[in-house]
Write an enzyme that holds these catalytic residues in place. Sequence first.
Site, short mmCIF file in Angstrom:
data_model
loop_
_atom_site.label_atom_id
_atom_site.label_comp_id
_atom_site.label_asym_id
_atom_site.label_seq_id
_atom_site.Cartn_x
_atom_site.Cartn_y
_atom_site.Cartn_z
CG ASP A 1 0.88 -24.42 -24.80
OD1 ASP A 1 0.56 -25.43 -25.46
OD2 ASP A 1 0.98 -24.43 -23.56
CB CYS B 1 5.08 -0.52 0.74
SG CYS B 1 4.42 -1.87 1.70
CG ASP C 1 -0.88 -26.56 -22.29
OD1 ASP C 1 -0.62 -27.64 -22.80
OD2 ASP C 1 -0.22 -26.03 -21.38
CB CYS D 1 -0.90 0.01 1.23
SG CYS D 1 0.03 0.09 2.76
CG ASP E 1 1.62 -23.15 -19.09
OD1 ASP E 1 1.27 -24.04 -19.88
OD2 ASP E 1 2.30 -23.36 -18.08
#
Lengths: 789, 63
Positions: A684, A95, A501, A92, A680
């Site tokens: 592919d 940080c 896949d 947030c 992925d």
Amino acid sequence: MSESLAPSAEAVCAHCGLAAPADQRFCCPGCAAAFDTIRAMGLDSYYAQRLLDPAVRPPRPDGEVRQGLARLATTGADGTHTLLLAVDGLQCGACVWLIEQMLSRTPGVTQGRVNMTTRRLRLSWRGPLEDATRLVGVIEALGHRLVPFDQAQLETARDQTGRRLMRALAVAGFAAGNVMLISIAIWAGVFQGMGPATRDLLHWISALIAMPAIAYAGRPFFVSAWAALRQGRSNMDVPISIGVILVTAMSLVETMQGGEHTYFDSAASLVFFLLIGRVMDHSARAQARASAEQLLALQTGDVTIIDPAGLTRSCPASSVEPGWQILVGMGERIGVDGEIVCGHTTLDASLVTGESLPAAAGPGAVVYAGTVNLGLAITVRATRTGEATLLADCVRLIEAAEQRRGRFVVLADRVARRYAPVVHLCAALTFLYWWAIAGASVGQSLLTAAAVLIITCPCALALAVPAVQVISTGRLMRAGILLKSATALERLAEVDTVVFDKTGTLTLPSLVLLNGHEIEPSDLRLAAGLAASSRHRLSQALLAASGPAPVAPGVVEVPGFGLRMVGPTGEIRLGSRPFAGNRSAPLATGPELWLSRPGRAAVGFRFGEQPRADAGPVMRALERMRIQVSILSGDQPEAVAEMAELLSISRWEGGCSPVDKVARIEALKQAGRRVLMVGDGLNDGPCLAAASVSISPSSAADLSQTVADVVFQGERLAPVLAVLRMARRTRTLMRENIGLSLVYNVLMVPLAISGHVTPWLAAAAMSGSSLLVLANSFRARGERLMAWK
Amino acid sequence: MEMMLFLLLLSLVLGGGGLALFLWALRSGQYDDLDGAASRILFDDPPRQPAADTTPEERRRRA
């Protein structure tokens, strides 16, 4: 949310918020050190002000030292070095504040500023270049991961385009506002008896403001229209450009002749309204692309190279040269393509070939970047990318597929192609009627024709599509779905076939503990405590199964074998079968880990692949949407059959090479199907490019993520469903918007042709229809994305 | 009539000033991080350390 600093009953680490040992304030020494540093700097209000987001990586320091940063830094004329880094684990605003305050108190730093929108840190410092490692270490010690960007590749023309559009918008807004102000004076003057001299003066001032502004701010449309015309095509920008230019020219002629009506206000506001759509469309997509770049950057890690003297050092994978030797430890991902020089091991190539079961490999075996080494440490000799046949094949196939894909004509352009000729014909006929039949003067006839053009100028039409797209793109982005392609939503709306896949797409990208129910909870907790200090893939899988566990003290890693620690009764080991296992136990088919301790039988943990938790319901929901689902996998047919049965998918094929997969997709497209490919793996990549539209998870191989139109984050498959649903909703809204603006035209055009439209009526009608279309677009926000029904 | 000319000029000058300011803000990067700007306002700036943009040597020399 304030967090208690005292140890609570559940024992949560005071720094990172993960589980901690019952009597401890911190889960590990790293967190304790981070906490102390923050206290010592007087920045502990951070803990009171932060809000930990469970979806973001917790700020637990991993003690990794990043090397090779200096190479990516740029040095300015005044000797200041600058580095651009991706920040992982931004929870947030607190940080951001902590990082910036920390850097401002670090000697040598001239600038440390975090961009929260793009989650990037720009770090500038004076002094030696090598300070990069130390400065980045300051922030990494707090638990944020920083990954450097190659600035040469990153700062592309994208931001330039965005700024150019913004500047054009500002100029158009200025002109539209001022000309409208003057126009209101003119309109009021009609009723209050303004003299013709004053009116002409005001017309001239309008012209002086509007014409340069339109020439500058209208360029995005003119350039795009000209490019389309030169290629013999037409797009939405052609009627816009013709309309704006003709109306401005007519108004100028009218002003010079001291006429009554000019339309500078309409022309300027038209450009202004349309630019709003362009700017929003551009920024939504730029943000999605930046997030996708961020995800990719966080994935790439360093590799350990062995120099000729036999010493090891780490460097970024991108700077490895062919012939270098690379050490790949147990559980590490191989960062480069190459061949094994020494060592026998088990390799998990699921991200590359789609095979779910790890395979044995020894010297001479060819390995690809993305493969994970599950067994002992190996040494790999890097080869050039071109030599690695699989990757080179994939790149070639992708290029071929992208060429075949052809250009997708977006809805707005399809409408424009039919709409523009009708409008221009209408205007021409209006002119001919007034000039030849009704006997009006040339100027008067031209002016009436110009009014037709103004009324029909597709303002609402050109806003209709981008407005809906911007809202949908933003809505999906908040759900972790990044739309990279401008036309993705429209292509997705047409999808009637989804090809999945298997490995890493239908199943979780990481390995999963399979025999968790056979293992005593106390054993699992003990093993997880050991595993918490290791980055090995199996350790991570074990931790995922046990939930966050406190780090056991005094754990030592035995490279290539496992972990060990001295417990109260003797040595506790977690690792491979020869290291910690029962040698006589039946051999497992998949990867395994063993836990041994004095006086107890060794416990075996077996790992394997598991479908994503919501894969089944997503398949059913897709079928309810009348979408045909099938699996195309490079894995063994038996494994694919098992998964297909589990998810009740009747169409499946296993053992496919990348070429096979592309052939299947092309066949489906030949049969008239609109195919969405979800995949992925590196294998592919080509069929992601060949399909009508493609989606990949953020855990996908670099190449696949780059090719895919959409990237989604998270462990669930629901985003695929959500994006399809949103696409259909978007298409409906776009059609409604186009319908609305056509209805408006049908109502207003007769008025324009009959010469009853005055400039103020044109301006009012144009704004009214634009607002109506915008209001309708906001209905896209209400869509429920992740619901099943 | 003179009044109107004056008002016209005034509106143009004010509008042009706004435009110039916007272009300046755009160029100096104030539109680059809208999310960050929204949350930055919530945090105090602790009193500035002895000019953080100098190197330790420069600071010593100054002191």
